[in-house]
Enzyme design. Structure first.
Site, PDB file in Angstrom:
ATOM      1  N   ARG A 147       0.818  -1.212   0.000  1.00 48.44           N
ATOM      2  CA  ARG A 147       0.000   0.000   0.000  1.00 48.44           C
ATOM      3  C   ARG A 147       0.854   1.265   0.000  1.00 48.44           C
ATOM      4  NH1 ARG A 147      -2.546  -4.275   1.653  1.00 48.44           N
ATOM      5  NH2 ARG A 147      -4.847  -4.444   1.683  1.00 48.44           N
TER       6      ARG A 147
ATOM      7  N   GLY B 259      -1.415 -11.979  -5.107  1.00 45.06           N
ATOM      8  CA  GLY B 259      -2.834 -11.679  -5.179  1.00 45.06           C
ATOM      9  C   GLY B 259      -3.136 -10.249  -4.799  1.00 45.06           C
TER      10      GLY B 259
ATOM     11  N   ASP C 137      -4.120 -15.361   7.253  1.00 44.91           N
ATOM     12  CA  ASP C 137      -2.843 -15.772   6.668  1.00 44.91           C
ATOM     13  C   ASP C 137      -2.026 -16.667   7.590  1.00 44.91           C
ATOM     14  OD1 ASP C 137      -3.231 -14.496   4.260  1.00 44.91           O
ATOM     15  OD2 ASP C 137      -2.242 -12.652   4.882  1.00 44.91           O
TER      16      ASP C 137
ATOM     17  N   ARG D 269       3.583 -19.898   2.678  1.00 49.95           N
ATOM     18  CA  ARG D 269       3.173 -20.127   4.068  1.00 49.95           C
ATOM     19  C   ARG D 269       3.088 -21.618   4.394  1.00 49.95           C
ATOM     20  NH1 ARG D 269       2.691 -15.040   5.594  1.00 49.95           N
ATOM     21  NH2 ARG D 269       1.660 -13.545   4.203  1.00 49.95           N
TER      22      ARG D 269
ATOM     23  N   ARG E  52      -6.356 -18.171  -9.434  1.00 50.00           N
ATOM     24  CA  ARG E  52      -7.081 -17.605  -8.291  1.00 50.00           C
ATOM     25  C   ARG E  52      -8.275 -16.760  -8.741  1.00 50.00           C
ATOM     26  NH1 ARG E  52      -2.868 -15.351  -3.937  1.00 50.00           N
ATOM     27  NH2 ARG E  52      -4.804 -15.255  -2.719  1.00 50.00           N
TER      28      ARG E  52
ATOM     29  N   LYS F  53      -6.516 -19.428  -1.526  1.00 51.14           N
ATOM     30  CA  LYS F  53      -5.265 -18.695  -1.359  1.00 51.14           C
ATOM     31  C   LYS F  53      -4.276 -19.148  -2.440  1.00 51.14           C
ATOM     32  CE  LYS F  53      -6.037 -16.013   2.227  1.00 51.14           C
ATOM     33  NZ  LYS F  53      -5.831 -14.547   2.153  1.00 51.14           N
TER      34      LYS F  53
ATOM     35  N   GLN G  89      -8.449  -7.390   0.289  1.00 54.48           N
ATOM     36  CA  GLN G  89      -8.087  -7.144  -1.104  1.00 54.48           C
ATOM     37  C   GLN G  89      -9.271  -6.602  -1.891  1.00 54.48           C
ATOM     38  OE1 GLN G  89      -6.317 -10.711  -2.656  1.00 54.48           O
ATOM     39  NE2 GLN G  89      -4.529 -10.580  -1.323  1.00 54.48           N
TER      40      GLN G  89
END
Length: 429
Positions: free
Chosen positions: A27, A94, A315, A388, A122, A342, A169
């Site tokens: 951001r 993403g 997450d 992850r 996705r 994800k 998102q």
């Protein structure tokens, strides 16, 4: 493909600082690029996802100077971006592709966004559909469901959108579009998602209002460049929190971690499981709450996880699954269907990997049931191309009876390039 192995540790000890927050780093580039004047960013996460965002704005004419410590962004104002000469590749990110879709929908030029083979699977209609209601012209595979996305910028009109999913998102894509839209753009959610966009919009001087149900952005107002200090990413800290909790004799201090209340579901979940995590020296940096986290090894117990805490820890669920497998008793995870879309289907991936390591797990449509036994075995597992998943299974190896090897671990560089170096620093073997 690069495989990594994690061996049982006797303890985790010392002090570390995890890299900057991935969400805030994205951001900061986006808003700094469309603000007037100069924005400086320190603590920027130089992971592959954030570099994809940085490269996208450079391709649209934004000058970004990087001295290795601080980024200096020469903002172009709301209407100063220029058309990229080539397709913009968002890699595995993403966040990049969805937020850029919102921003590009309002520009005065044509943009094509794509990504790697995982990103191209996705779902994108969740942002394409509400943006289309605002007047956006977006084409993609499978009727706008999949990337690549071709976006013809055009004037937008603000709408009131009740999102069916709690997704930062989706919300942020509409907020970015709303900066350009005629009138007000309002987004509500079933549960409030992380609010980094709202905080940073305010920091840059955007006109917006927030309440218990959502956020309203008023279009047509320029942003002004700011200085930003990015705190440590709690999603990255989560791997070390769980690692220290599950390896007996551990005590670890993690400095400068962002503890935004919309992101601290991991702390609430670990506390409910019996984990000892203290927040020290709580302070505010660039509009975000920050603290040092002191974690000590603890006997964990199974719990039920669902409801409002889920989007606040979305997450972190792969490593939460590791904690649950090594806890005593049953952990039930529900209301987490979002995990299936994800980087990979994280419910299926973690269930498969932990079963291979000896855990008893039942998948459900929106979560799983984990029968904690306090024990995992050494095994070789897949990352499924998901950073992850890879890091979570390497954490599991620290407390398993033998080494856990994870294949295809290049994906770790997506969010945490220094993960293995930090793990080696604090693991006592």
């Amino acid at each position: 493909m690069v495989s990594l192995s994690s061996h049982p540790a006797r303890a985790l000890r010392g002090e570390i600082a995890v890299p900057g927050d991935k969400s805030i780093s994205h951001r900061s580039i986006m808003l700094g690029s469309i603000a007037r004047g100069v924005t400086t960013v320190s603590g920027f996460l130089r992971g592959e996802d954030n570099i994809a965002t940085l490269d996208a704005f450079r391709a649209m004419g934004v000058q970004v100077h990087d001295d290795g410590e601080t980024l200096r962004i020469e903002g172009k104002g709301l209407h100063g971006l220029t058309e990229a000469e080539d397709v913009i590749d968002c890699g595995n990110s993403g966040t990049s592709i969805r937020l850029l879709t919102g921003l590009m929908a309002a520009q005065r030029f044509y943009t094509v966004l794509t990504g790697d083979r995982y990103l191209r699977r996705r779902p994108m209609r969740r942002v394409v559909e509400p943006l289309s209601r605002m007047g956006a012209c977006i084409h993609g595979r499978d009727n706008g469901e999949k990337a690549p996305l071709a976006i013809v910028g055009r004037p937008l009109t603000g709408i009131a959108y009740d999102s069916p999913v709690a997704s930062a998102q989706v919300k942020s894509a509409l907020m970015l579009a709303g900066l350009y839209a005629d009138g007000a753009t309002r987004v509500t959610e079933p549960h409030l998602s992380r609010d980094h966009s709202e905080r940073m919009f305010r920091h840059f001087g955007a006109r917006l209002e927030t309440d218990a149900a959502g956020v309203t952005v008023y279009g047509g107002h320029e942003l002004d460049g700011r200085d930003i200090v990015v705190p440590g990413d709690i999603s990255s800290a989560a791997f070390f929190l769980v690692a220290a909790l599950i390896v007996p004799g551990s005590e670890l201090l993690i400095r400068g971690v962002g503890v935004n209340p919309t992101r601290t579901g991991i702390l609430d979940i670990l506390a409910a499981m019996g984990g000892s995590v203290e927040l020290l020296d709580q302070r505010e940096v660039s509009g975000e709450p920050v603290a040092d986290l002191l974690v000590r090894s603890s006997a964990l117990k199974g719990i039920e996880i669902g409801g409002d805490v889920v989007p606040r820890a979305i997450d972190e669920f792969p490593v939460i699954c590791v904690a649950a497998a090594l806890a005593e008793g049953t952990t039930v995870i529900r209301d987490a269907r979002e995990l299936r879309v994800k980087e990979t289907d994280r419910i299926a991936a973690m269930a498969a990997n932990l079963r291979a390591a000896g855990a008893t797990i039942t998948e459900t449509a929106d979560g799983m049931i984990i029968e904690g036994t306090g024990r995992l075995n050494g095994v070789t597992v897949e990352s499924f191309g998901d950073h992850r998943i890879a890091m979570s299974m390497l954490v599991a190896g620290l407390a398993a009876s033998g080494a856990i090897t994870v294949s295809d671990t290049e994906c770790i560089a997506t969010s945490f390039p220094t993960f293995t170096a930090l793990l080696d620093k604090v693991a006592v073997r």
